[in-house]
Design an enzyme around this catalytic site. Structure first.
Site, PDB file in Angstrom:
ATOM      1  N   LYS A  11       0.835  -1.211   0.000  1.00 55.64           N
ATOM      2  CA  LYS A  11       0.000   0.000   0.000  1.00 55.64           C
ATOM      3  C   LYS A  11       0.873   1.267   0.000  1.00 55.64           C
ATOM      4  O   LYS A  11       2.091   1.192   0.230  1.00 55.64           O
ATOM      5  CB  LYS A  11      -0.934  -0.059   1.201  1.00 55.64           C
ATOM      6  N   TYR A  51     -12.313  -1.894  -4.060  1.00 57.98           N
ATOM      7  CA  TYR A  51     -12.839  -2.078  -2.703  1.00 57.98           C
ATOM      8  C   TYR A  51     -14.364  -1.963  -2.655  1.00 57.98           C
ATOM      9  O   TYR A  51     -14.919  -1.680  -1.588  1.00 57.98           O
ATOM     10  CB  TYR A  51     -12.193  -1.070  -1.756  1.00 57.98           C
ATOM     11  N   PHE A  59     -15.572   3.422   6.729  1.00 56.51           N
ATOM     12  CA  PHE A  59     -14.231   3.883   6.347  1.00 56.51           C
ATOM     13  C   PHE A  59     -13.995   3.846   4.835  1.00 56.51           C
ATOM     14  O   PHE A  59     -12.888   4.098   4.378  1.00 56.51           O
ATOM     15  CB  PHE A  59     -13.159   3.033   7.057  1.00 56.51           C
ATOM     16  N   ARG A  87      -2.517 -14.614   4.741  1.00 57.28           N
ATOM     17  CA  ARG A  87      -3.203 -13.831   5.787  1.00 57.28           C
ATOM     18  C   ARG A  87      -2.445 -13.965   7.114  1.00 57.28           C
ATOM     19  O   ARG A  87      -2.348 -13.009   7.883  1.00 57.28           O
ATOM     20  CB  ARG A  87      -4.654 -14.300   5.946  1.00 57.28           C
ATOM     21  N   THR A  93      -5.677  -6.899  10.618  1.00 58.99           N
ATOM     22  CA  THR A  93      -5.936  -5.618   9.942  1.00 58.99           C
ATOM     23  C   THR A  93      -5.397  -4.446  10.757  1.00 58.99           C
ATOM     24  O   THR A  93      -4.775  -3.530  10.212  1.00 58.99           O
ATOM     25  CB  THR A  93      -7.459  -5.438   9.742  1.00 58.99           C
ATOM     26  N   ARG A 104       2.383  -6.681   8.932  1.00 60.13           N
ATOM     27  CA  ARG A 104       1.695  -5.474   9.429  1.00 60.13           C
ATOM     28  C   ARG A 104       2.280  -5.016  10.764  1.00 60.13           C
ATOM     29  O   ARG A 104       2.415  -3.809  11.007  1.00 60.13           O
ATOM     30  CB  ARG A 104       0.195  -5.732   9.513  1.00 60.13           C
ATOM     31  N   ASN A 114      -2.114   0.253   6.527  1.00 59.57           N
ATOM     32  CA  ASN A 114      -1.598  -0.965   7.159  1.00 59.57           C
ATOM     33  C   ASN A 114      -0.689  -1.781   6.238  1.00 59.57           C
ATOM     34  O   ASN A 114      -0.648  -3.004   6.310  1.00 59.57           O
ATOM     35  CB  ASN A 114      -2.746  -1.793   7.746  1.00 59.57           C
ATOM     36  N   HIS A 117      -2.055  -5.568   1.502  1.00 59.84           N
ATOM     37  CA  HIS A 117      -3.335  -6.255   1.287  1.00 59.84           C
ATOM     38  C   HIS A 117      -3.082  -7.739   1.052  1.00 59.84           C
ATOM     39  O   HIS A 117      -2.073  -8.112   0.454  1.00 59.84           O
ATOM     40  CB  HIS A 117      -4.019  -5.663   0.045  1.00 59.84           C
ATOM     41  N   GLU A 128      -9.200 -10.487  -7.918  1.00 58.30           N
ATOM     42  CA  GLU A 128      -8.267  -9.380  -7.680  1.00 58.30           C
ATOM     43  C   GLU A 128      -7.052  -9.473  -8.604  1.00 58.30           C
ATOM     44  O   GLU A 128      -6.583  -8.446  -9.127  1.00 58.30           O
ATOM     45  CB  GLU A 128      -7.849  -9.370  -6.212  1.00 58.30           C
TER      46      GLU A 128
END
Ligand code: IDP
Ligand code: MG
Length: 139
Positions: A11, A51, A59, A87, A93, A104, A114, A117, A128
């Protein structure tokens, strides 16, 4: 058996902090192979489309403007059990709740910024990956 591919984005906060290299190293150390990758900046429209599942979340506006605020790195990764294992590697998150040693925990700035993704299902990994890459090999 669970799927072999997942999709990731480094990100804007991670790219801005010059953490592309260290994060890709963690991804490799986690047993993932990088099979497609590009550096780009999303428009607000593209971020909103990516998204769209979060459209009703409070948010959403913040997320869309954040994800279009600077360049990102998008990549497709392969490994057995890719989605769940990735994950685990990236952590929760909210970085304050992420386990020690996760990406993270190490690199995220906040719950919004964060660092990274990771797809949440095999189906979404494919959707995706197709959003960013048109000529994917079959794995
Ligand atoms: P995930 O990325 O861990 O799957 P999601 O719930 O799918 O988390 O949320 C997508 C992204 O939206 C998060 O990675 C984060 O950047 C952002 N986000 C999630 N919850 C919040 C929040 O409460 N405030 C601001 N941004 C959030
Ligand atoms: Mg998610």
């Amino acid at each position: 058996m669970a799927g072999k591919i997942t999709f990731t984005m480094l990100k804007p906060d991670a790219v801005e902090a010059n953490n592309i290299g260290p994060i890709l190293a963690k991804i490799n150390e986690g047993g993932f192979r990088i099979v497609a990758m590009k550096y780009l900046r999303l428009s607000p429209e593209q971020a909103g489309q990516f998204y769209a599942v979060h459209k009703e979340r409070p948010f959403y506006g913040e997320l869309v403007s954040y994800m279009s605020s600077g360049p990102i790195v998008a990549a497709v990764l392969t490994k057995d059990n890719a989605v769940a294992d990735f994950r685990k590697l990236i952590g929760a998150t909210d970085p304050t709740k992420a386990e020690e040693g996760t990406i993270r925990k190490m690199f995220a700035k906040s719950i919004a910024a964060n660092a990274i993704h990771g797809s949440d299902s095999d189906e979404n990994a494919q959707i995706e990956a197709n959003f960013f890459f048109s000529q994917l090999e079959r794995f």
